[in-house]
Design a protein around this motif. Structure first.
Motif, PDB file in Angstrom:
ATOM      1  N   LYS A  14       0.822  -1.214   0.000  1.00  0.00           N
ATOM      2  CA  LYS A  14       0.000   0.000   0.000  1.00  0.00           C
ATOM      3  C   LYS A  14       0.852   1.258   0.000  1.00  0.00           C
ATOM      4  O   LYS A  14       0.530   2.240  -0.671  1.00  0.00           O
ATOM      5  N   LEU A  15       1.936   1.250   0.773  1.00  0.00           N
ATOM      6  CA  LEU A  15       2.800   2.430   0.842  1.00  0.00           C
ATOM      7  C   LEU A  15       3.435   2.729  -0.510  1.00  0.00           C
ATOM      8  O   LEU A  15       3.468   3.887  -0.946  1.00  0.00           O
ATOM      9  N   LEU A  16       3.937   1.706  -1.183  1.00  0.00           N
ATOM     10  CA  LEU A  16       4.589   1.917  -2.474  1.00  0.00           C
ATOM     11  C   LEU A  16       3.593   2.356  -3.546  1.00  0.00           C
ATOM     12  O   LEU A  16       3.950   3.094  -4.463  1.00  0.00           O
ATOM     13  N   GLU A  17       2.346   1.931  -3.419  1.00  0.00           N
ATOM     14  CA  GLU A  17       1.320   2.322  -4.390  1.00  0.00           C
ATOM     15  C   GLU A  17       0.818   3.741  -4.152  1.00  0.00           C
ATOM     16  O   GLU A  17       0.655   4.526  -5.090  1.00  0.00           O
ATOM     17  N   ARG A  18       0.553   4.086  -2.885  1.00  0.00           N
ATOM     18  CA  ARG A  18      -0.116   5.346  -2.559  1.00  0.00           C
ATOM     19  C   ARG A  18       0.798   6.409  -1.951  1.00  0.00           C
ATOM     20  O   ARG A  18       0.394   7.555  -1.789  1.00  0.00           O
ATOM     21  N   LYS A  19       2.012   6.001  -1.574  1.00  0.00           N
ATOM     22  CA  LYS A  19       2.987   6.876  -0.893  1.00  0.00           C
ATOM     23  C   LYS A  19       2.515   7.271   0.499  1.00  0.00           C
ATOM     24  O   LYS A  19       3.117   8.124   1.146  1.00  0.00           O
ATOM     25  N   LYS A  20       1.449   6.654   0.958  1.00  0.00           N
ATOM     26  CA  LYS A  20       0.930   6.871   2.319  1.00  0.00           C
ATOM     27  C   LYS A  20       0.351   5.557   2.831  1.00  0.00           C
ATOM     28  O   LYS A  20      -0.122   4.735   2.059  1.00  0.00           O
ATOM     29  N   TYR A  21       0.415   5.412   4.154  1.00  0.00           N
ATOM     30  CA  TYR A  21      -0.255   4.278   4.785  1.00  0.00           C
ATOM     31  C   TYR A  21      -0.746   4.735   6.154  1.00  0.00           C
ATOM     32  O   TYR A  21      -0.044   5.497   6.849  1.00  0.00           O
ATOM     33  N   GLN A  22      -1.934   4.258   6.553  1.00  0.00           N
ATOM     34  CA  GLN A  22      -2.442   4.641   7.869  1.00  0.00           C
ATOM     35  C   GLN A  22      -3.350   3.560   8.438  1.00  0.00           C
ATOM     36  O   GLN A  22      -4.202   3.003   7.748  1.00  0.00           O
ATOM     37  N   ASP A  23      -3.131   3.231   9.718  1.00  0.00           N
ATOM     38  CA  ASP A  23      -4.073   2.444  10.491  1.00  0.00           C
ATOM     39  C   ASP A  23      -4.107   3.037  11.895  1.00  0.00           C
ATOM     40  O   ASP A  23      -3.564   4.131  12.118  1.00  0.00           O
ATOM     41  N   GLU A  24      -4.693   2.353  12.856  1.00  0.00           N
ATOM     42  CA  GLU A  24      -4.889   2.970  14.168  1.00  0.00           C
ATOM     43  C   GLU A  24      -3.587   3.198  14.937  1.00  0.00           C
ATOM     44  O   GLU A  24      -3.533   4.053  15.834  1.00  0.00           O
ATOM     45  N   ASN A  25      -2.529   2.458  14.595  1.00  0.00           N
ATOM     46  CA  ASN A  25      -1.260   2.589  15.322  1.00  0.00           C
ATOM     47  C   ASN A  25      -0.092   3.059  14.462  1.00  0.00           C
ATOM     48  O   ASN A  25       1.008   3.230  14.984  1.00  0.00           O
ATOM     49  N   LEU A  26      -0.345   3.260  13.193  1.00  0.00           N
ATOM     50  CA  LEU A  26       0.758   3.548  12.280  1.00  0.00           C
ATOM     51  C   LEU A  26       0.344   4.513  11.185  1.00  0.00           C
ATOM     52  O   LEU A  26      -0.713   4.353  10.575  1.00  0.00           O
ATOM     53  N   GLU A  27       1.199   5.499  10.950  1.00  0.00           N
ATOM     54  CA  GLU A  27       1.005   6.424   9.834  1.00  0.00           C
ATOM     55  C   GLU A  27       2.349   6.657   9.162  1.00  0.00           C
ATOM     56  O   GLU A  27       3.329   6.991   9.831  1.00  0.00           O
ATOM     57  N   ILE A  28       2.400   6.436   7.861  1.00  0.00           N
ATOM     58  CA  ILE A  28       3.647   6.626   7.104  1.00  0.00           C
ATOM     59  C   ILE A  28       3.394   7.569   5.939  1.00  0.00           C
ATOM     60  O   ILE A  28       2.396   7.433   5.232  1.00  0.00           O
ATOM     61  N   GLU A  29       4.320   8.482   5.739  1.00  0.00           N
ATOM     62  CA  GLU A  29       4.280   9.351   4.573  1.00  0.00           C
ATOM     63  C   GLU A  29       5.603   9.229   3.830  1.00  0.00           C
ATOM     64  O   GLU A  29       6.667   9.487   4.391  1.00  0.00           O
ATOM     65  N   LEU A  30       5.531   8.801   2.580  1.00  0.00           N
ATOM     66  CA  LEU A  30       6.701   8.704   1.715  1.00  0.00           C
ATOM     67  C   LEU A  30       6.675   9.901   0.764  1.00  0.00           C
ATOM     68  O   LEU A  30       5.810   9.990  -0.106  1.00  0.00           O
ATOM     69  N   PHE A  31       7.600  10.826   0.973  1.00  0.00           N
ATOM     70  CA  PHE A  31       7.621  12.071   0.201  1.00  0.00           C
ATOM     71  C   PHE A  31       8.610  11.956  -0.939  1.00  0.00           C
ATOM     72  O   PHE A  31       9.797  11.685  -0.732  1.00  0.00           O
ATOM     73  N   LEU A  32       8.140  12.164  -2.166  1.00  0.00           N
ATOM     74  CA  LEU A  32       9.014  12.147  -3.331  1.00  0.00           C
ATOM     75  C   LEU A  32       9.487  13.567  -3.613  1.00  0.00           C
ATOM     76  O   LEU A  32       8.695  14.424  -4.031  1.00  0.00           O
ATOM     77  N   GLY A  33      10.752  13.812  -3.344  1.00  0.00           N
ATOM     78  CA  GLY A  33      11.283  15.156  -3.553  1.00  0.00           C
ATOM     79  C   GLY A  33      12.510  15.408  -2.701  1.00  0.00           C
ATOM     80  O   GLY A  33      13.128  14.476  -2.177  1.00  0.00           O
ATOM     81  N   ASP A  34      12.859  16.679  -2.571  1.00  0.00           N
ATOM     82  CA  ASP A  34      14.077  17.105  -1.894  1.00  0.00           C
ATOM     83  C   ASP A  34      13.905  17.026  -0.370  1.00  0.00           C
ATOM     84  O   ASP A  34      13.023  17.672   0.200  1.00  0.00           O
ATOM     85  N   ALA A  35      14.763  16.245   0.273  1.00  0.00           N
ATOM     86  CA  ALA A  35      14.706  16.095   1.731  1.00  0.00           C
ATOM     87  C   ALA A  35      14.911  17.427   2.442  1.00  0.00           C
ATOM     88  O   ALA A  35      14.297  17.681   3.492  1.00  0.00           O
ATOM     89  N   ARG A  36      15.743  18.282   1.882  1.00  0.00           N
ATOM     90  CA  ARG A  36      16.035  19.574   2.516  1.00  0.00           C
ATOM     91  C   ARG A  36      14.772  20.428   2.623  1.00  0.00           C
ATOM     92  O   ARG A  36      14.546  21.108   3.618  1.00  0.00           O
ATOM     93  N   ASP A  37      13.952  20.395   1.591  1.00  0.00           N
ATOM     94  CA  ASP A  37      12.690  21.149   1.605  1.00  0.00           C
ATOM     95  C   ASP A  37      11.677  20.488   2.542  1.00  0.00           C
ATOM     96  O   ASP A  37      10.964  21.160   3.281  1.00  0.00           O
ATOM     97  N   TYR A  38      11.630  19.171   2.498  1.00  0.00           N
ATOM     98  CA  TYR A  38      10.641  18.417   3.263  1.00  0.00           C
ATOM     99  C   TYR A  38      10.816  18.601   4.769  1.00  0.00           C
ATOM    100  O   TYR A  38       9.835  18.768   5.507  1.00  0.00           O
ATOM    101  N   ILE A  39      12.053  18.590   5.224  1.00  0.00           N
ATOM    102  CA  ILE A  39      12.339  18.720   6.658  1.00  0.00           C
ATOM    103  C   ILE A  39      11.727  19.991   7.233  1.00  0.00           C
ATOM    104  O   ILE A  39      11.239  20.009   8.369  1.00  0.00           O
ATOM    105  N   LYS A  40      11.721  21.048   6.458  1.00  0.00           N
ATOM    106  CA  LYS A  40      11.217  22.346   6.933  1.00  0.00           C
ATOM    107  C   LYS A  40       9.707  22.349   7.154  1.00  0.00           C
ATOM    108  O   LYS A  40       9.180  23.282   7.750  1.00  0.00           O
ATOM    109  N   THR A  41       9.020  21.309   6.691  1.00  0.00           N
ATOM    110  CA  THR A  41       7.567  21.222   6.879  1.00  0.00           C
ATOM    111  C   THR A  41       7.195  20.401   8.114  1.00  0.00           C
ATOM    112  O   THR A  41       6.019  20.287   8.450  1.00  0.00           O
TER     113      THR A  41
END
Length: 242
Positions: A112-139
């Motif tokens: 699911k994560l590789l397909e949607r770049k996100k995954y969420q259930d009651e105990n887990l939330e993952i966000e896979l960001f495609l782009g520059d890590a330097r920009d992403y960290i600031k968010t």
């Protein structure tokens, strides 16, 4: 190019950086556990909700090993994992990547994560960001754990500089822990110049590694590294800057 590591988990070789994604003699899974997952989770043993920054996603071993370790050890923790990755083609290729049998029980999460770049259930939330890590960290904010697992500073300088670590410092909680395989004095000084206190651990007795925290204190089974003293003794020592 797929390469088998010593623990039978697969890794890849980066032609861009001329480095393997993992140490072949340690093993992809074992490296994730020893260098990142176990030190970080031991440090935050009492914390029930953790926000993790996984730099960079790569093949996903740090993220997936974290989830697997928590499930296997029945740890009562909720996770939010944020992981940037610049190489979109790499992420697409992982849909066909042969992950180890140890990850079978979380294969539905991986898919699911590789397909949607996100995954969420009651105990887990993952966000896979495609782009520059330097920009992403600031968010981001209130990060508890940082897996600093970018390609080495010799080939990927932009993810090891004082300015980069300063952005991580700002995005983190006061009790954050940064884990990294690097024991370079230059990298340690860059972390220190960004505001972190530096410690050395050797969990296997064979290979030293670095952890960093915001406020100096006694850390179990860790040796404090006095970077101010190191600078005094080595006038040639310089931090990395953008």
């Amino acid at each position: 190019m797929i390469v088998k590591t010593i623990d039978n988990s697969n890794t890849l070789y980066s032609t861009k950086y001329n480095q393997h994604f993992h140490d072949l003699k340690t093993g992809a899974i074992k490296e994730s556990l020893i260098k990142h997952v176990i030190p970080a989770l031991n440090f935050h043993k009492e914390k029930k909700h953790l926000k993790i920054l996984d730099i960079c996603f790569g093949l996903g071993y740090n993220t997936f090993s974290t989830i697997n370790y928590i499930l296997e050890n029945n740890l009562n923790k909720k996770l939010e994992i944020f992981s940037p990755e610049l190489d979109e083609n790499l992420i697409e290729s992982l849909k066909e990547f042969e992950y180890p049998k140890e990850f079978e029980k979380i294969s539905y999460i991986i898919k699911k994560l590789l397909e949607r770049k996100k995954y969420q259930d009651e105990n887990l939330e993952i966000e896979l960001f495609l782009g520059d890590a330097r920009d992403y960290i600031k968010t981001l904010d209130n990060i508890d754990i940082v897996y600093q697992d970018a390609f080495s500073s010799e080939v990927n300088n932009e993810l090891w500089t004082v300015e980069y670590f300063a952005d991580i410092f700002k995005a983190s909680n006061n009790d954050v822990i940064v884990t990294t395989y690097s024991i370079s004095s230059t990298v340690r000084l860059s972390l220190y110049k960004a505001g972190f206190e530096i410690y050395e651990i050797n969990p296997t007795g064979k290979r030293k590694q670095t952890i960093a925290i915001k406020n100096k204190k006694e850390v179990k089974e860790a040796k404090y590294i006095d970077m101010q003293l190191k600078q005094t003794r080595n006038k040639e020592l310089k931090a990395l800057y953008d």
